[in-house]
Design an enzyme around this catalytic site. Structure first.
Site, PDB file in Angstrom:
ATOM      1  N   ASP A  95       6.149 -46.133  23.639  1.00 15.57           N
ATOM      2  CA  ASP A  95       4.896 -45.783  24.296  1.00 15.57           C
ATOM      3  C   ASP A  95       4.479 -46.950  25.183  1.00 15.57           C
ATOM      4  O   ASP A  95       4.419 -48.086  24.715  1.00 15.57           O
ATOM      5  CB  ASP A  95       3.857 -45.581  23.171  1.00 15.57           C
ATOM      6  CG  ASP A  95       2.756 -44.617  23.528  1.00 15.57           C
ATOM      7  OD1 ASP A  95       2.324 -44.630  24.689  1.00 15.57           O
ATOM      8  OD2 ASP A  95       2.310 -43.882  22.627  1.00 15.57           O
ATOM      9  N   ASP A 195       1.221 -43.717  28.721  1.00 15.47           N
ATOM     10  CA  ASP A 195      -0.169 -43.432  28.367  1.00 15.47           C
ATOM     11  C   ASP A 195      -1.011 -43.196  29.634  1.00 15.47           C
ATOM     12  O   ASP A 195      -0.887 -43.951  30.604  1.00 15.47           O
ATOM     13  CB  ASP A 195      -0.706 -44.663  27.611  1.00 15.47           C
ATOM     14  CG  ASP A 195      -2.038 -44.416  26.932  1.00 15.47           C
ATOM     15  OD1 ASP A 195      -2.111 -43.526  26.085  1.00 15.47           O
ATOM     16  OD2 ASP A 195      -3.011 -45.129  27.265  1.00 15.47           O
ATOM     17  N   GLU A 246       1.465 -38.803  29.970  1.00 18.13           N
ATOM     18  CA  GLU A 246       0.237 -38.202  29.440  1.00 18.13           C
ATOM     19  C   GLU A 246      -0.719 -38.028  30.609  1.00 18.13           C
ATOM     20  O   GLU A 246      -1.150 -39.003  31.211  1.00 18.13           O
ATOM     21  CB  GLU A 246      -0.395 -39.098  28.377  1.00 18.13           C
ATOM     22  CG  GLU A 246      -1.575 -38.414  27.713  1.00 18.13           C
ATOM     23  CD  GLU A 246      -2.519 -39.376  26.982  1.00 18.13           C
ATOM     24  OE1 GLU A 246      -3.233 -38.922  26.093  1.00 18.13           O
ATOM     25  OE2 GLU A 246      -2.559 -40.565  27.327  1.00 18.13           O
ATOM     26  N   HIS A 320      -1.934 -37.949  17.934  1.00 24.47           N
ATOM     27  CA  HIS A 320      -2.817 -38.896  17.236  1.00 24.47           C
ATOM     28  C   HIS A 320      -4.240 -38.908  17.795  1.00 24.47           C
ATOM     29  O   HIS A 320      -5.072 -39.658  17.303  1.00 24.47           O
ATOM     30  CB  HIS A 320      -2.215 -40.292  17.335  1.00 24.47           C
ATOM     31  CG  HIS A 320      -2.113 -40.758  18.760  1.00 24.47           C
ATOM     32  ND1 HIS A 320      -1.259 -40.188  19.676  1.00 24.47           N
ATOM     33  CD2 HIS A 320      -2.791 -41.701  19.429  1.00 24.47           C
ATOM     34  CE1 HIS A 320      -1.416 -40.767  20.844  1.00 24.47           C
ATOM     35  NE2 HIS A 320      -2.339 -41.700  20.728  1.00 24.47           N
ATOM     36  N   ASP A 321      -4.500 -38.119  18.840  1.00 22.37           N
ATOM     37  CA  ASP A 321      -5.849 -38.064  19.417  1.00 22.37           C
ATOM     38  C   ASP A 321      -6.550 -36.738  19.123  1.00 22.37           C
ATOM     39  O   ASP A 321      -7.690 -36.533  19.539  1.00 22.37           O
ATOM     40  CB  ASP A 321      -5.784 -38.206  20.949  1.00 22.37           C
ATOM     41  CG  ASP A 321      -5.270 -39.561  21.397  1.00 22.37           C
ATOM     42  OD1 ASP A 321      -5.505 -40.545  20.677  1.00 22.37           O
ATOM     43  OD2 ASP A 321      -4.646 -39.630  22.475  1.00 22.37           O
TER      44      ASP A 321
HETATM   45  O1  TEU Z   1      -5.402 -41.115  25.270  1.00 20.07           O
HETATM   46  C1  TEU Z   1      -6.058 -40.713  26.422  1.00 20.07           C
HETATM   47  C2  TEU Z   1      -7.257 -39.867  26.280  1.00 20.07           C
HETATM   48  O2  TEU Z   1      -8.106 -39.874  27.147  1.00 20.07           O
HETATM   49  C3  TEU Z   1      -7.476 -38.926  25.180  1.00 20.07           C
HETATM   50  O3  TEU Z   1      -6.480 -38.512  24.423  1.00 20.07           O
HETATM   51  C4  TEU Z   1      -8.656 -39.347  24.397  1.00 20.07           C
HETATM   52  O4  TEU Z   1      -8.321 -39.945  23.190  1.00 20.07           O
HETATM   53  C5  TEU Z   1      -9.490 -38.127  24.129  1.00 20.07           C
HETATM   54  O5  TEU Z   1      -9.582 -37.362  25.265  1.00 20.07           O
HETATM   55  C6  TEU Z   1     -10.864 -38.554  23.777  1.00 20.07           C
HETATM   56  O6  TEU Z   1     -11.649 -37.461  23.503  1.00 20.07           O
HETATM   57  C7  TEU Z   1      -4.517 -42.188  25.334  1.00 20.07           C
HETATM   58  C8  TEU Z   1      -3.985 -42.491  23.951  1.00 20.07           C
HETATM   59  O7  TEU Z   1      -3.232 -41.411  23.488  1.00 20.07           O
HETATM   60  C9  TEU Z   1      -5.132 -42.861  23.072  1.00 20.07           C
HETATM   61  O8  TEU Z   1      -4.769 -43.032  21.732  1.00 20.07           O
HETATM   62  C10 TEU Z   1      -5.748 -44.103  23.633  1.00 20.07           C
HETATM   63  O9  TEU Z   1      -6.905 -44.416  22.919  1.00 20.07           O
HETATM   64  C11 TEU Z   1      -6.115 -43.947  25.118  1.00 20.07           C
HETATM   65  O10 TEU Z   1      -5.089 -43.356  25.871  1.00 20.07           O
HETATM   66  C12 TEU Z   1      -6.363 -45.304  25.723  1.00 20.07           C
HETATM   67  O11 TEU Z   1      -5.183 -46.025  25.826  1.00 20.07           O
END
Ligand code: TEU
Length: 457
Positions: A95, A195, A246, A320-321
Site C-alpha cells: 500500500d 491510497d 483508490e 478497513h474503512d
Molecule cells: O481512505 C480514503 C478515504 O477517504 C476513505 O476511505 C475514508 O476513510 C472514508 O471516506 C471516511 O468516511 C484512505 C485509506 O484507506 C484510509 O485508511 C486512510 O485513513 C486515508 O486514505 C488517508 O490516508
C-alpha cells in the site's frame, strides 16, 4: 495474464495476527498464515502500510517510506515473507500513500524549519482576512488547513492534521516518489495499492467552494492523468505486476481512463459510490437503512459503463474503512450465514477483480462497541467531538459510531475461540468483537457448509 481471473486478499496488518504479544499484528504472522491463504486459494495479498509511522492513522501517515515500523517487523521479516509467498504462488501487493506524508516525515520537519526546498514539497498558502486560504473541509472533519504562526501561512491536509498533502506539481516531489516505487519493486513486490491517488493533483488556483466541501476542486485534478502515466512508466513489464488505485468521489469517465490498459495508468480501480447508499443526504454520520434499489442502479451503471469503456473494477464491499458488510447490507443475527454467502456471491460474480477483506471470508460482523473508550479510529474520534459540538446526545452518537465507524472492520481477525480470538497473547490494541466465540476461522474450517468454505469455492 487474465487480470480478472485473480482474487486479492486484503490484510489489515495491525489486526491480522500478532506474533510477539505486543497486541499489534505483524509481518511474521502473515508468513505463519500462508497455509490458510493457500487454502482459500487467493492469488495476491495486499498488505496495508507497515512503514515507519506515528500511527495516528494506523500507518496511512508515513514518516519514512524506506523503513519498516518496528512494531510490524523488520526488513528480514519482509524478505522472508515475500520469499515464502513466492514459493506458494502468492504475490505481494503493498500500500503506497503518496497524497500525503506524516508531519513527522523528515521532509515536513525540514519544511517547518523554514527550508524552502522542502516547504515546496507541501502546500503552504497565505490565509484570507484572518481565515484559512479556502473553506475546504478535511475528510476527517474540520478545516483542511492548519495555521503555522512562524510563516503566517497554512498547510493543506485533506485528512488528519498530521497528514500533510504533498505538492505533486513540484517535479522534485515526483522524483522522490518514483524512487520509493523503484525501491519496493526491487524488494520483490508484485503490485501496489495507491491510497486516494486521484486526489494528488491540486488546482492551480485555490478558491472557496460555495457548493460543497472543496472536493470538486481537487478530485481528479488537472494533471491527474499526466502524473499517473508518468508514475506507471516505473512499473515493471512483468505480466504479474498489478496496480489498483483508490479513487475517491470520482466519475465513470475517469475510472475508465485510470484503468483502461490503453491509457497506461493503473490496472484497476476502486470506487465508493455503492457504499454511500446509507448516507442520509450524502452525510456518513447519520443513521439510515441502505437503499437497495439505488445500490442495484449504481452497480448496473458502473458495471455496464466500465465494460463498454474497457475499464477494470476492483470489486469489494468491505475494507478497513467500511463497516462489515454482513451487518450493513445483510442480517447478521437471524441470517448470518445466508446473508454472508449471498453478499459474497453478489459482489464477486460481477465483472472485475474480487477483493476479499480479512474476516469477510468467515462473515465477521460489526464490532458491537458500546462506549467511546472502545473506539480507536482518528476519524471516529474527531466526529465524536464534532457531533457532540452539534448538540447530539451521547447515546445517539454512539449509535451512529456503532453503525458507521471504521473500527467496525478493524477488530482483530477471529482465528479461533480462544482468548482474544487467537489474535494475540497480549492485550489487543483494539477490542475483539465478542461474537468470535461462534464466528471464527477454526470452527468453519471443517464445516463444508461454512462461509469460509463457500468463499473458497
Ligand atoms: O481512505 C480514503 C478515504 O477517504 C476513505 O476511505 C475514508 O476513510 C472514508 O471516506 C471516511 O468516511 C484512505 C485509506 O484507506 C484510509 O485508511 C486512510 O485513513 C486515508 O486514505 C488517508 O490516508
Amino acid at each position: 495474464m487474465d487480470l480478472m481471473k485473480n482474487v486479492v486478499y486484503q490484510i489489515y496488518l495491525k489486526s491480522f495476527k500478532d506474533s510477539n504479544d505486543n497486541g499489534i499484528g505483524d509481518l511474521n504472522c502473515i508468513r505463519e498464515k500462508i497455509p490458510y491463504l493457500k487454502y482459500l486459494g487467493i492469488d495476491y495479498i495486499w498488505i496495508t502500510p507497515f512503514y515507519e509511522s506515528p500511527l495516528k492513522d494506523n500507518g496511512y501517515d508515513i514518516s519514512d517510506y524506506y523503513k519498516i515500523d518496528k512494531q510490524f517487523g523488520t526488513f528480514k521479516d519482509f524478505e522472508k515473507l515475500v520469499d515464502e509467498c513466492e514459493k506458494n504462488n502468492i504475490k505481494v501487493m503493498i500500500d503506497m500513500v503518496f497524497n500525503h506524508t506524516s508531519t513527522e516525515h523528515e521532509w515536513f520537519k525540514k519544511a517547518i524549519s523554514g527550508d524552502s526546498k522542502y516547504k515546496d514539497f507541501y502546500i503552504f498558502r497565505k490565509g484570507r482576512d484572518g481565515k484559512p486560504p479556502t473553506n475546504w473541509e478535511s475528510k476527517f472533519g474540520g478545516s483542511a488547513w492548519e495555521y503555522v504562526g512562524k510563516f503566517d501561512e497554512y498547510y493543506l491536509h485533506l485528512f488528519d492534521v498530521t497528514q500533510a498533502d504533498l505538492n505533486w506539481d513540484n517535479p522534485l516531489v515526483r522524483e522522490e516518489i518514483y524512487k520509493v516505487v523503484d525501491f519496493w519493486i526491487n524488494k520483490g513486490v508484485k503490485g501496489f495499492r495507491f491510497d486516494v491517488v486521484n486526489l494528488i493533483s491540486k488546482p492551480e488556483v485555490f478558491e472557496n467552494d460555495l457548493e460543497g466541501d472543496g472536493r470538486r476542486f481537487y478530485t481528479d485534478g488537472p494533471n491527474i492523468h499526466k502524473y499517473l502515466k508518468e508514475l506507471s512508466e516505473r512499473f515493471p513489464k512483468d505480466k504479474d505486476f498489478i496496480t489498483v488505485g483508490e479513487m475517491s468521489s470520482t466519475s465513470l469517465e475517469n475510472l475508465i481512463k485510470y484503468s483502461n490498459p490503453e491509457e497506461k495508468e493503473l490496472s484497476m480501480v476502486f470506487n465508493f459510490h455503492h457504499l454511500k447508499v446509507d448516507y442520509k443526504d450524502g452525510d456518513k454520520w447519520t443513521l439510515m437503512d441502505f437503499d437497495f434499489l439505488k445500490l442495484k442502479e449504481i452497480f448496473k451503471y458502473f458495471q455496464y459503463g466500465m465494460k463498454n469503456g474497457g475499464g477494470v473494477s476492483a470489486l469489494f464491499y468491505s475494507n478497513h474503512d467500511q463497516p462489515r458488510v454482513v451487518s450493513r447490507f445483510g442480517d447478521d443475527l437471524n441470517f448470518h450465514v445466508e446473508s454472508s454467502k449471498m453478499l459474497l456471491t453478489s459482489i464477486n460474480l460481477m465483472r472485475g477483480v474480487p477483493y476479499i477483506y480479512q474476516g469477510e471470508e468467515i462473515g465477521m460482523t460489526n464490532s458491537g462497541f458500546s462506549k467511546i473508550s472502545d473506539f480507536r479510529d482518528v476519524e471516529s474520534l474527531n466526529y465524536y467531538k464534532i457531533l457532540k459540538n452539534n448538540g447530539l446526545e451521547e447515546n445517539d452518537i454512539i449509535s451512529i459510531l456503532k453503525s458507521k465507524s471504521r473500527d467496525n472492520s478493524r477488530t482483530p481477525m477471529q482465528w479461533d475461540n480462544s482468548l482474544n480470538a487467537g489474535f494475540t497473547g497480549g492485550k489487543p490494541w483494539i477490542n475483539v468483537c465478542d461474537r468470535y466465540v461462534d464466528i471464527n476461522a477454526e470452527c468453519q474450517f471443517n464445516d463444508p457448509n461454512s462461509i469460509l468454505n463457500y468463499t473458497k469455492k
